[in-house]
Structures are given as structure tokens and as C-alpha cells.
Design a protein around this motif. Sequence first.
Motif, mmCIF file in Angstrom:
data_model
loop_
_atom_site.group_PDB
_atom_site.id
_atom_site.type_symbol
_atom_site.label_atom_id
_atom_site.label_comp_id
_atom_site.label_asym_id
_atom_site.label_seq_id
_atom_site.Cartn_x
_atom_site.Cartn_y
_atom_site.Cartn_z
ATOM 1 N N ALA A 1 31.110 34.685 40.135
ATOM 2 C CA ALA A 1 31.298 36.067 39.668
ATOM 3 C C ALA A 1 32.484 36.705 40.385
ATOM 4 O O ALA A 1 33.299 37.406 39.759
ATOM 5 C CB ALA A 1 30.029 36.878 39.908
ATOM 6 N N PHE A 2 32.598 36.463 41.697
ATOM 7 C CA PHE A 2 33.732 36.995 42.456
ATOM 8 C C PHE A 2 35.031 36.292 42.050
ATOM 9 O O PHE A 2 36.097 36.917 42.023
ATOM 10 C CB PHE A 2 33.489 36.823 43.955
ATOM 11 N N LEU A 3 34.943 35.005 41.738
ATOM 12 C CA LEU A 3 36.120 34.266 41.288
ATOM 13 C C LEU A 3 36.641 34.846 39.971
ATOM 14 O O LEU A 3 37.863 35.034 39.802
ATOM 15 C CB LEU A 3 35.768 32.785 41.122
ATOM 16 N N ASN A 4 35.737 35.149 39.061
ATOM 17 C CA ASN A 4 36.138 35.756 37.784
ATOM 18 C C ASN A 4 36.731 37.155 37.997
ATOM 19 O O ASN A 4 37.674 37.541 37.310
ATOM 20 C CB ASN A 4 34.928 35.848 36.850
ATOM 21 N N PHE A 5 36.142 37.879 38.956
ATOM 22 C CA PHE A 5 36.656 39.229 39.253
ATOM 23 C C PHE A 5 38.082 39.160 39.782
ATOM 24 O O PHE A 5 38.947 39.950 39.368
ATOM 25 C CB PHE A 5 35.737 39.896 40.285
ATOM 26 N N LEU A 6 38.347 38.220 40.702
ATOM 27 C CA LEU A 6 39.690 38.097 41.281
ATOM 28 C C LEU A 6 40.708 37.651 40.235
ATOM 29 O O LEU A 6 41.838 38.163 40.197
ATOM 30 C CB LEU A 6 39.666 37.108 42.454
ATOM 31 N N GLN B 1 25.243 33.699 32.017
ATOM 32 C CA GLN B 1 25.515 35.104 32.353
ATOM 33 C C GLN B 1 24.303 35.777 33.002
ATOM 34 O O GLN B 1 24.437 36.487 33.996
ATOM 35 C CB GLN B 1 25.920 35.860 31.087
ATOM 36 N N ASN B 2 23.118 35.550 32.444
ATOM 37 C CA ASN B 2 21.899 36.139 33.017
ATOM 38 C C ASN B 2 21.593 35.583 34.397
ATOM 39 O O ASN B 2 21.169 36.318 35.297
ATOM 40 C CB ASN B 2 20.706 35.906 32.090
ATOM 41 N N LEU B 3 21.820 34.279 34.559
ATOM 42 C CA LEU B 3 21.575 33.649 35.851
ATOM 43 C C LEU B 3 22.535 34.197 36.903
ATOM 44 O O LEU B 3 22.132 34.534 38.024
ATOM 45 C CB LEU B 3 21.735 32.131 35.727
ATOM 46 N N GLN B 4 23.802 34.307 36.531
ATOM 47 C CA GLN B 4 24.800 34.854 37.447
ATOM 48 C C GLN B 4 24.499 36.301 37.787
ATOM 49 O O GLN B 4 24.634 36.729 38.939
ATOM 50 C CB GLN B 4 26.179 34.732 36.811
ATOM 51 N N LYS B 5 24.036 37.056 36.796
ATOM 52 C CA LYS B 5 23.672 38.454 37.002
ATOM 53 C C LYS B 5 22.532 38.563 38.004
ATOM 54 O O LYS B 5 22.564 39.398 38.921
ATOM 55 C CB LYS B 5 23.264 39.078 35.674
ATOM 56 N N TYR B 6 21.520 37.710 37.849
ATOM 57 C CA TYR B 6 20.372 37.747 38.763
ATOM 58 C C TYR B 6 20.808 37.465 40.197
ATOM 59 O O TYR B 6 20.459 38.217 41.126
ATOM 60 C CB TYR B 6 19.316 36.732 38.333
#
Length: 345
Positions: free
Chosen positions: A46-51, A188-193
Amino acid sequence: MLEKTNLKYYFFYIATSVIIVAGFKAASEVIIILLLAIFIASILSAFLNFLTAKKIPKLLAYMILISVLAVLILLLTYMLNSSLTNFATNLPDYEQKIKDSIVLLINYAQEFGFTVNKDEILKAINFSYFFKFTTDIIGNIGSIFSKALLVFIGVAFILSETKVFEKKLKVIFNKDKTRLLNFRLFSQNLQKYFTVKTFTSFLTGSFIFITLFFFNIDYPILWAVVAFLFNFIPVVGSIVAAIPAVLLSLVAGDFEVTIWLIVIYMIVNITISNVLEPKFMGKELGLSPMIIFFSLIFWGWILGIVGMFLAVPITMTLKIAFESANNTRWIGVLLSDLSRRNSRI
């Protein structure tokens, strides 16, 4: 009456499940490393996608995340080893102080006419098991660090394969767009959790550290890390995490501080678990309380103490996976807490 064909399938699924569980238990050490690597990689992705969304080159973003993770592992290992070593050294003194406090309480109770067997109570108070547990952790710090290194390497490889893995999925589900969409929804749900749970656990540890530092309780970093980790264990985790700090405040003989600590621990955990997590996570990700309880027992039996930390993430993963496909959605519903959402069946 069940058809013979369906009955055969049920027995096949039961037998397969038993074999898988037995394999998990036999290979628990390897499974733990694999699961930790997958779960940590899910959080970091998730942080990788954000960067990368901020126009940072993927290679640079990857190197930043891996460097930060390596520094965190080294710092945590050093701080925990130092804190645990000092704590184990001072443990006999803490034991004596706690016994002295209990003697004062017994004498106070006897003044009001209560009959208390002082010798039996003092005999029952034995810190030898806790002392052995602490010294075993310190003695195995090298082994723990080596396993942490394996997890780190696993995370690095998983993160490096994210884009390639997406291409593989497109090839696999080339003619079945529905399955590809279901798998993406699952991811997506797993990453969100995992992202939300890690964030709320970090908040819990931060508030606990500030509180313990303010009240001058010994080893605030150690108990903050314990609070962070045990926040992943529902129901009993927050209670267990509060015990060391509360006992140390009792040792200091300041009962007012002890009451304040108990109240703050309760406020922090109730607020974060019952207000923030449902708000960020979404009601659709809720697990049934019964499922949470039995998952703690089940995964704790298979993977040991680490299994209790991973119980809810693993069960949540299975629930999300089941709900992502129409033919297994009913299993996901059985695992869900329908009191917190409107049924879409």
C-alpha cells in the motif's frame, strides 16, 4: 437426503482439510515465516503504491521501503533485547516488592476482620515461570533475529514481484474477467484490513508509550511494542498487554497511578477497537465474535503463540477469499458478523 455424489464431495473436502491442517502443524516454523512475509508485504505494498502515485520511481520507492523496514527491524531488536535484559535483571526485585505490597493488602484486609492465609498466597506467587519465559526470549534473540531476517528477505522478494504477479494474473484469468475482478477485490480488501489494523495498532502503542512515559513507568518502549503486537489479538490481547505496566505501577506503590493506567488502557483500547477500526475498515469486514474466539484457539494450536497473533488476519483472509467467489460466498457469510451489516444474500 443428500445425494451420493454430494456426500462424496463433502467427505473429500473434510479429508483434504484434515491433511492441510496436519501439514500446517508439521511445518509450522516455515508457515509462520511465509505468512508473516505475505502479511507484511501486503501492508508495505500500500505504501509502495502511494509512493509511486506521487511520481517517485518504483525502484527508488522500493529501496526506501526496504531500507526503512531494515532499520526498524534492527532498532526493535536492539531496544527489545536491551529492555528485556534489564527487566530480567530487575525481576527478583519486582517480585519482592509485589510480595511486600500483597502483604500490606492482606494486613489491611485482616484489620477489617477478613481471614486470609498469608503463607498460602505468598507461596502461590511465583515468578519463576515468567522469569524463565523472559530469559528464554533473551537467550533465543539470535534465533528470533535470524527468523526476522528470513521474513525480511521474503518481504523484499514479494514486493519486487508485485508487477510481475499482476501480469501473471492477467494471463491466468485472460478468458475469465470475473475471476480477475474477484481476485482484485480480495487483494484490495485484504490490503485495507492489514493497513488499517497496523495503523490502529501503531496508534495504540503510541498512546501507551506517551502514558507510561508521563507516569514514569519502567521500560515504556517495551510495553508500547507489546501493546502494538497484542492489539492484533482480539479480546484478550489488550488485557494481557496491560498487565506488566499495571504491575510495575503497583510495585512503585502508587495506587493512584495504577488506577489511571487501568482507565487509560481501557479508554485507548475501547476507542480504537470499537470506534476507529470499524470506521476505517468498514462494517463489511467484520468477523463473527464466535469465529474470532475459535480462530484464536485453532490457529494458536497449529502455529503456537504466533498463531494467536495471526489468527484474525488468517481468518479474515479466508473470509475475504470466500466472499470474492459466488460459489463459496456462503462460507464467508458464516464467518461474518451480520449484526454489523445488512445481509446482501
